[in-house]
Design an enzyme around this catalytic site. Structure first.
Site, PDB file in Angstrom:
ATOM      1  N   THR A 116      37.378 -11.483  46.068  1.00  0.00           N
ATOM      2  CA  THR A 116      36.044 -11.889  46.691  1.00  0.00           C
ATOM      3  C   THR A 116      35.318 -12.892  45.660  1.00  0.00           C
ATOM      4  OG1 THR A 116      33.549 -11.153  46.905  1.00  0.00           O
ATOM      5  CG2 THR A 116      34.348  -9.825  44.858  1.00  0.00           C
ATOM      6  N   TYR A 140      29.887  -5.042  42.342  1.00  0.00           N
ATOM      7  CA  TYR A 140      30.469  -4.392  43.374  1.00  0.00           C
ATOM      8  C   TYR A 140      32.021  -5.770  42.411  1.00  0.00           C
ATOM      9  CZ  TYR A 140      32.936  -6.957  47.052  1.00  0.00           C
ATOM     10  OH  TYR A 140      34.303  -7.042  48.214  1.00  0.00           O
TER      11      TYR A 140
END
Ligand code: UDP
Length: 327
Positions: A116, A140
């Site tokens: 990501t 995350y």
């Protein structure tokens, strides 16, 4: 090829599975269905399983004997990761290690990993390339940095090659509206805007209007999920043709502000839904735009849907069809 897809019943995974099926690959989806859906698996076979169940994972992999693995299964909500960091480290890091240990043992050596842009944190440069230092600003993003490090170290030993794709803002849905985002609680901007247009949400909040950007709202690089799906197949072909392990950004290279997206969503839906300006959401970087020249150069990726209106149209078609009861 035989491809084992973890998280193949989820939003991005299901679009990749569909494409793999269309291109004649044999697919086995391994998904615990915590956020994914059986109905979203349009090709191949689904096995309900959890990556924490090492025995079952190993038995399933051994029996299926795939040529390659694509690993989508993960927890993906930034805010939740701040509230429940251990859940994220367990699900994203420990479970990935379970998978990688099993693959190493069974000598399965081609791996595509869902990473990501959150690994970059709040980068100063725009667009960002892969050499930009990794500085995640939430758990995350850190879980993805950690797994990327594990992959790098395994690959350095030989017999294992991977591509980690760093996704920017993935949006849109299958053109025939068979699959799309189906989360009980939507956090993403486009989905929330459309659910507001549909009347499922009362109003859309704009998180922050004082960022150092064109109009004060955050700028993101929105990429259609089917263009992202094709990047996975190309990355795998690249590895099969002896490409070296690498990390590649996946985005279009230009950004839209939150207000741009709202304008486009109103135009597509024809609904002048209620919008309210609000304070910043913690952890949001002002601008995230991809430099994806490496992905294009190494895999020949050539996106087809670089058009915000089209992205929102496909998401809207899906959203109108989607039944909240099936989320
Ligand atoms: N955003 C917003 N209202 C919402 C959801 C998101 O203003 O209800 C903003 C968010 O603050 C960010 C941008 O939209 O600046 C994109 O957020 P999203 O959650 O879609 O993706 P992220 O970039 O966080 O992965």
């Amino acid at each position: 090829m035989k491809i084992f897809v973890t998280g193949g019943a989820g939003y991005i995974g299901s679009h990749v599975v569909k494409l793999l099926g269309e291109q004649g690959h044999n697919v086995l989806v391994y998904d615990n269905l915590s956020t994914g859906h059986e109905w979203a698996v349009l090709a191949g076979r689904l096995v309900k399983g959890d990556l924490s169940d090492r025995q079952f994972l190993r038995d399933t992999l051994k029996e299926y004997a795939p040529d390659a693995v694509m690993h989508f299964a993960a927890s993906i909500q930034v805010e939740e990761s701040v509230r429940e960091p251990l859940l994220y480290y367990r699900n994203n890091v420990i479970n990935s290690i379970n998978l990688l240990e099993t693959l190493t043992e069974l000598k399965i050596g081609y791996f595509i990993y869902s990473s990501t842009a959150a690994t970059y944190g709040a980068p100063e440069a725009s667009p960002v390339d892969e050499d930009t230092p990794l500085a995640p600003i939430n758990p995350y993003g850190m879980t993805k940095v950690m797994v990327e490090a594990v992959l790098r170290d395994i690959a350095a030993k030989g017999d294992f090659r991977y591509v980690a794709l760093r996704y920017f803002n993935v949006a849109g849905a299958d053109r025939e509206a068979r699959i799309g985002q189906a989360y009980r609680e939507a956090t993403h901007l486009i989905t929330r805007a459309l659910r507001t247009a549909k009347g499922e949400q009362e109003k859309l909040l704009v998180f922050g209007t004082d960022y150092p950007t064109v109009d004060g709202t955050c700028v993101r690089d929105y990429i259609h999920v089917e263009d992202l799906a094709s990047a996975h197949l190309l990355a795998l072909m690249y590895l099969r043709e002896k490409g070296a392990s690498d990390v590649m950004n996946c985005g279009y290279g230009h950004g839209f502000s939150v207000l741009d997206v709202i304008r486009a969503a109103k135009a597509v839906t024809g609904v002048d839904f209620p919008v309210e300006l609000a304070g910043r959401r913690p952890g949001d970087p002002p601008e995230l735009v991809a430099d994806s020249s490496k992905l294009k150069r190494l895999t020949g990726w050539s996106p087809l849907y670089d058009d915000l209106g089209f992205i929102i149209e496909t998401a809207w078609k899906w959203e109108k069809k989607r039944s909240a009861a099936k989320d």
